[in-house]
Design a protein around this motif. Structure first.
Motif, PDB file in Angstrom:
ATOM      1  N   ASP A 145       0.860  -1.179   0.000  1.00  0.00           N
ATOM      2  CA  ASP A 145       0.000   0.000   0.000  1.00  0.00           C
ATOM      3  C   ASP A 145       0.898   1.231   0.000  1.00  0.00           C
ATOM      4  O   ASP A 145       1.993   1.208   0.560  1.00  0.00           O
ATOM      5  N   VAL A 146       0.388   2.295  -0.632  1.00  0.00           N
ATOM      6  CA  VAL A 146       1.177   3.531  -0.683  1.00  0.00           C
ATOM      7  C   VAL A 146       0.326   4.681  -0.190  1.00  0.00           C
ATOM      8  O   VAL A 146      -0.841   4.806  -0.583  1.00  0.00           O
ATOM      9  N   ILE A 147       0.906   5.490   0.689  1.00  0.00           N
ATOM     10  CA  ILE A 147       0.227   6.725   1.047  1.00  0.00           C
ATOM     11  C   ILE A 147       1.119   7.903   0.707  1.00  0.00           C
ATOM     12  O   ILE A 147       2.290   7.947   1.064  1.00  0.00           O
ATOM     13  N   VAL A 148       0.554   8.831  -0.066  1.00  0.00           N
ATOM     14  CA  VAL A 148       1.262  10.033  -0.490  1.00  0.00           C
ATOM     15  C   VAL A 148       0.706  11.180   0.349  1.00  0.00           C
ATOM     16  O   VAL A 148      -0.504  11.391   0.387  1.00  0.00           O
ATOM     17  N   LEU A 187      -3.677   2.867  -3.130  1.00  0.00           N
ATOM     18  CA  LEU A 187      -2.971   4.128  -3.374  1.00  0.00           C
ATOM     19  C   LEU A 187      -3.794   5.245  -2.743  1.00  0.00           C
ATOM     20  O   LEU A 187      -4.909   5.535  -3.186  1.00  0.00           O
ATOM     21  N   CYS A 188      -3.250   5.823  -1.685  1.00  0.00           N
ATOM     22  CA  CYS A 188      -3.950   6.877  -0.943  1.00  0.00           C
ATOM     23  C   CYS A 188      -3.165   8.174  -1.068  1.00  0.00           C
ATOM     24  O   CYS A 188      -1.942   8.181  -0.982  1.00  0.00           O
ATOM     25  N   ILE A 189      -3.900   9.247  -1.272  1.00  0.00           N
ATOM     26  CA  ILE A 189      -3.258  10.550  -1.412  1.00  0.00           C
ATOM     27  C   ILE A 189      -3.935  11.514  -0.446  1.00  0.00           C
ATOM     28  O   ILE A 189      -5.150  11.679  -0.473  1.00  0.00           O
ATOM     29  N   ALA A 190      -3.124  12.144   0.416  1.00  0.00           N
ATOM     30  CA  ALA A 190      -3.631  13.165   1.331  1.00  0.00           C
ATOM     31  C   ALA A 190      -2.942  14.472   0.968  1.00  0.00           C
ATOM     32  O   ALA A 190      -1.716  14.552   0.946  1.00  0.00           O
ATOM     33  N   TYR A 191      -3.745  15.465   0.664  1.00  0.00           N
ATOM     34  CA  TYR A 191      -3.174  16.724   0.203  1.00  0.00           C
ATOM     35  C   TYR A 191      -3.746  17.876   1.000  1.00  0.00           C
ATOM     36  O   TYR A 191      -4.963  18.015   1.136  1.00  0.00           O
ATOM     37  N   PRO A 250      -0.955  -1.029   7.634  1.00  0.00           N
ATOM     38  CA  PRO A 250       0.187  -0.176   8.002  1.00  0.00           C
ATOM     39  C   PRO A 250       1.535  -0.874   7.887  1.00  0.00           C
ATOM     40  O   PRO A 250       2.494  -0.289   7.377  1.00  0.00           O
ATOM     41  N   GLU A 251       1.588  -2.146   8.321  1.00  0.00           N
ATOM     42  CA  GLU A 251       2.915  -2.794   8.353  1.00  0.00           C
ATOM     43  C   GLU A 251       3.488  -3.015   6.951  1.00  0.00           C
ATOM     44  O   GLU A 251       4.681  -3.189   6.797  1.00  0.00           O
ATOM     45  N   SER A 252       2.619  -2.970   5.921  1.00  0.00           N
ATOM     46  CA  SER A 252       3.185  -3.091   4.572  1.00  0.00           C
ATOM     47  C   SER A 252       2.831  -1.863   3.737  1.00  0.00           C
ATOM     48  O   SER A 252       2.443  -1.966   2.583  1.00  0.00           O
ATOM     49  N   THR A 253       2.963  -0.705   4.359  1.00  0.00           N
ATOM     50  CA  THR A 253       2.672   0.546   3.655  1.00  0.00           C
ATOM     51  C   THR A 253       3.957   1.347   3.463  1.00  0.00           C
ATOM     52  O   THR A 253       4.794   1.397   4.354  1.00  0.00           O
ATOM     53  N   VAL A 254       4.078   1.937   2.285  1.00  0.00           N
ATOM     54  CA  VAL A 254       5.173   2.883   2.034  1.00  0.00           C
ATOM     55  C   VAL A 254       4.560   4.279   1.993  1.00  0.00           C
ATOM     56  O   VAL A 254       3.538   4.489   1.337  1.00  0.00           O
ATOM     57  N   ALA A 255       5.178   5.216   2.731  1.00  0.00           N
ATOM     58  CA  ALA A 255       4.647   6.573   2.787  1.00  0.00           C
ATOM     59  C   ALA A 255       5.628   7.544   2.150  1.00  0.00           C
ATOM     60  O   ALA A 255       6.831   7.490   2.417  1.00  0.00           O
ATOM     61  N   LEU A 256       5.110   8.414   1.287  1.00  0.00           N
ATOM     62  CA  LEU A 256       5.929   9.430   0.617  1.00  0.00           C
ATOM     63  C   LEU A 256       5.420  10.798   1.060  1.00  0.00           C
ATOM     64  O   LEU A 256       4.256  11.129   0.818  1.00  0.00           O
ATOM     65  N   LEU A 257       6.284  11.577   1.715  1.00  0.00           N
ATOM     66  CA  LEU A 257       5.854  12.842   2.299  1.00  0.00           C
ATOM     67  C   LEU A 257       6.636  14.006   1.720  1.00  0.00           C
ATOM     68  O   LEU A 257       7.864  13.951   1.654  1.00  0.00           O
ATOM     69  N   CYS A 258       5.923  15.060   1.347  1.00  0.00           N
ATOM     70  CA  CYS A 258       6.620  16.268   0.916  1.00  0.00           C
ATOM     71  C   CYS A 258       5.787  17.485   1.259  1.00  0.00           C
ATOM     72  O   CYS A 258       4.607  17.561   0.932  1.00  0.00           O
ATOM     73  N   GLY A 259       6.430  18.427   1.939  1.00  0.00           N
ATOM     74  CA  GLY A 259       5.753  19.651   2.334  1.00  0.00           C
ATOM     75  C   GLY A 259       6.627  20.368   3.333  1.00  0.00           C
ATOM     76  O   GLY A 259       7.800  20.027   3.487  1.00  0.00           O
TER      77      GLY A 259
END
Lengths: 274, 373
Positions: free
Chosen positions: A109-112, A139-143, A197-206
């Motif tokens: 799973d990916v959360i951006v 694929l989750c996106i939080a903006y 959560p245990e197999s999630t990759v999170a990409l953070l920018c801000g």
């Protein structure tokens, strides 16, 4: 070996005004045989006589004929870039820096999580994942944007939100009378997504403070810190680790970053004025 | 390896021979009340009979009565400026219609012979090589200037009170590689004991027709750096220093030193390993052309860390911490060595006499005592 400081001229083929102070331009990469980059990397852009600024590439890595940057006009050089029109030449060198771990995210799973213009360096990663959507889990996106008028790439966000295989939430710090979406910090959105959560990759920018709180929240939800990635920002002059300006602890953001695993960035983010 | 003897009266011949072989000889020379390194044409330009007196915030050139040529310690200039030049044009930018044309400024090829390089300065060059050449990207301009360099070292016999090379393992004996290494002997007949470290060095010795040094001279010469080391009183406990400093980034001592620090950037300008640069833009008066110039910068300048909204390190405390912990701590992780060679320049040339060894000791030892309590 070519001089990493030497610029090349590229022509603007399209300018879009995104918000009050942010614009996107496309550069024609065809004369040079395309411009290849990995999502998360940046270029140095030069405005004639004014200077250079490091700007993340915000376009689609699978379309190397077009090189896209989204820029917020905040200083003399970025305002100089803003004044340019279709057909004008821009100095470009790059790509520099470390990419988002898109390949590592396969099968997970990916959360951006993006704040403000932080969505721009994440967009190539989103394009990349959407192009082979089945290779990833959720694929989750939080903006989060400051106001509804500050939302970047609005039409594209609408499109992504309409997809059945994307969970996307937008929040603003301050709404307006027409705003019907979330209000508040982006961190508050993270609990809404149904991730493993245990197999999630999170990409953070801000902004750094946003990344600090968002990563803490994600860790709280059970996302391993080793799979949380942040993109850092510092002053840059050379882009290749020789001018010293972007030093952050034992690293240069231009070549050891901008994308760091949280395990490396977290100890540095907590120290004031590092 | 044979060891040779060069009479002081023939030092000029060595310089002439190097020049005849096409080398630009860069050596020590007195200028503006200091001993600096620059291109020299003859031994008359060397600091003959000059020494120096140094202490925190103090530097004086003083006469020596033994006529020594290399009887001084590190001055304000280092060999850095021969390769990592203080200011240079990178390229011209020409507007051609709507496109831009970038015309790089070529680096003129130059053979350089460094005469009189001390152990600290040779170590500093190796540090710079790792930063600017040994990394993923090479600084092409540095690499071009550094490509043909002959090293004539001097084993140091005249350390100053601010020197601490013995703590950093860089001197007073000059570690190789060098092409030639000289030890100056002034008692009796003024002469140099010459060691060769490369085929070019040996060729130079043969061309000059030097005689082998006497056994006694070899013994005298070997003692020079040993005696010098005994005269060095300043110390820095370098083992594990980087890790100890990294644990103390919020130490109150940083705020205390910031009360004295003027953030003048002198330390970074005299440091032989400080490599930071900025690029500046200039536009021709007619607006058709522009140029981009690179010059030395300093992490003490507030705009150094500027990003939209302001500098990342607005306080002098943060800027001193950046400089000192980069030099002594994070440099190890980035480049595999200390960024400090113990030349003492930053101590001598600090207008308020801040001593990096004293500050590092206070900050690093606090960590261990905290642990103990």
């Amino acid at each position: 070996m070519t001089d990493a400081l030497l610029l090349e001229s590229m022509e603007i083929t399209r300018v879009r005004h995104e918000t009050r102070d942010t614009f996107t331009f496309d550069l024609d990469a065809r004369p040079r045989g395309g411009f290849r980059f990995a999502p998360g990397q940046f270029n140095m852009l030069y405005a004639f006589g004014l200077g250079e600024v490091p700007i993340s590439i915000s376009g689609d890595p699978l379309k190397p004929a077009v090189l896209t940057h989204t820029i917020r006009a905040v200083g003399p050089t970025t305002r100089g870039l803003e004044a340019l029109k279709k057909g004008d030449g821009v100095g470009v060198r790059g790509p520099f820096g470390t990419p988002w771990p898109v390949d590592e995210a396969q099968g997970k799973d990916v959360i951006v999580v993006a704040g403000g213009i932080g969505l721009a360096p994440l967009r190539p990663a989103i394009y990349s994942m959407l192009s082979r959507r089945q290779a990833f889990g959720k694929l989750c996106i939080a903006y989060g944007a400051r106001t509804p008028a500050d939302i970047l790439y609005e039409k594209e966000i609408e499109r992504w939100r309409g997809r059945i295989d994307v969970d996307l939430e937008v929040t603003v710090d301050r709404g307006d009378p027409d705003w019907r979406g979330h209000t508040g910090v982006v961190t508050k959105l993270l609990r809404r997504f149904e991730l493993t959560p245990e197999s999630t990759v999170a990409l953070l920018c801000g902004p750094e403070v946003m990344m600090r709180f968002a990563s803490r929240e994600l860790e709280g939800l059970g996302v391993p810190s080793a799979r949380i990635y942040v993109s850092m920002e510092r002053n840059m002059k050379c882009g290749v680790g020789s001018c010293g300006h972007c030093q952050l602890g034992p690293s240069f953001v231009c070549k050891d970053g901008p994308v760091y695993p949280l395990t490396k960035a977290e100890p540095l983010m907590g120290i004031r004025e590092l | 390896m044979d060891i040779w003897s060069l009479p002081r009266s023939r030092l000029g011949e060595l310089i002439a021979l190097l020049r005849a072989r096409g080398y630009d000889v860069v050596g020590p020379t007195p200028r503006d009340g200091a001993i600096v390194y620059d291109s020299i044409e003859s031994d008359a330009e060397l600091p003959v009979g000059l020494g120096d007196e140094q202490s925190p915030g103090q530097y004086r050139v003083v006469p020596r009565d033994d006529g020594a040529v290399f009887g001084f310690a590190a001055g304000p200039g280092s060999f850095k400026r021969a390769f990592h030049v203080p200011e240079e044009r990178l390229y011209r930018v020409q507007r051609e219609g709507k496109t831009l044309r970038f015309v790089p400024e070529p680096v003129a090829p130059r053979k350089v012979a460094l005469l009189g390089a001390r152990g600290c300065d040779l170590s500093a060059l190796r540090v710079l090589d790792r930063v600017l050449e040994g990394d993923r990207y090479r600084d092409e301009r540095y690499a071009a200037r550094r490509s043909e360099v002959l090293l004539i070292a001097v084993h140091c016999g005249s350390p100053s009170s601010t020197c601490f090379c013995s703590s950093m393992g860089t001197g007073p004996r000059a570690g190789g590689p060098w092409d030639l290494a000289l030890t100056e002997l002034t008692s009796g007949e003024h002469r140099f004991v010459v060691e060769t470290g490369s085929p070019i060095g040996l060729a130079l010795v043969r061309e000059l027709g030097l005689l082998t040094a006497s056994t006694l001279d070899k013994i005298h010469a070997a003692k020079v750096p040993v005696v010098a080391a005994q005269r060095i009183t300043r110390r820095l406990e370098a083992d594990g220093l980087g890790a100890r400093l990294a644990k103390n980034l919020d130490h109150p001592r940083f705020a205390q030193v910031a009360e004295r620090c003027l953030a003048c950037a002198n330390c970074t300008q005299v440091c032989p390993t400080c490599f930071c640069t900025t690029i500046e833009d200039f536009t021709d008066l007619d607006g058709a052309g522009a140029e981009r110039r690179r010059r030395w910068d300093s992490c003490f300048n507030p705009e150094f860390s500027y990003i939209h909204g302001g500098p990342v390190r607005p306080s002098t405390r943060a800027r001193y911490r950046q400089w000192m912990t980069h030099k002594l701590s994070s440099w190890h992780e980035q480049f595999g060595s200390s960024g400090c060679v113990g030349c003492g320049r930053c101590i001598t040339w600090c207008p308020v006499g801040i001593d990096i060894t004293e500050e590092a000791r206070a900050i690093a030892s606090a960590g261990t005592s905290e642990k103990a309590t």
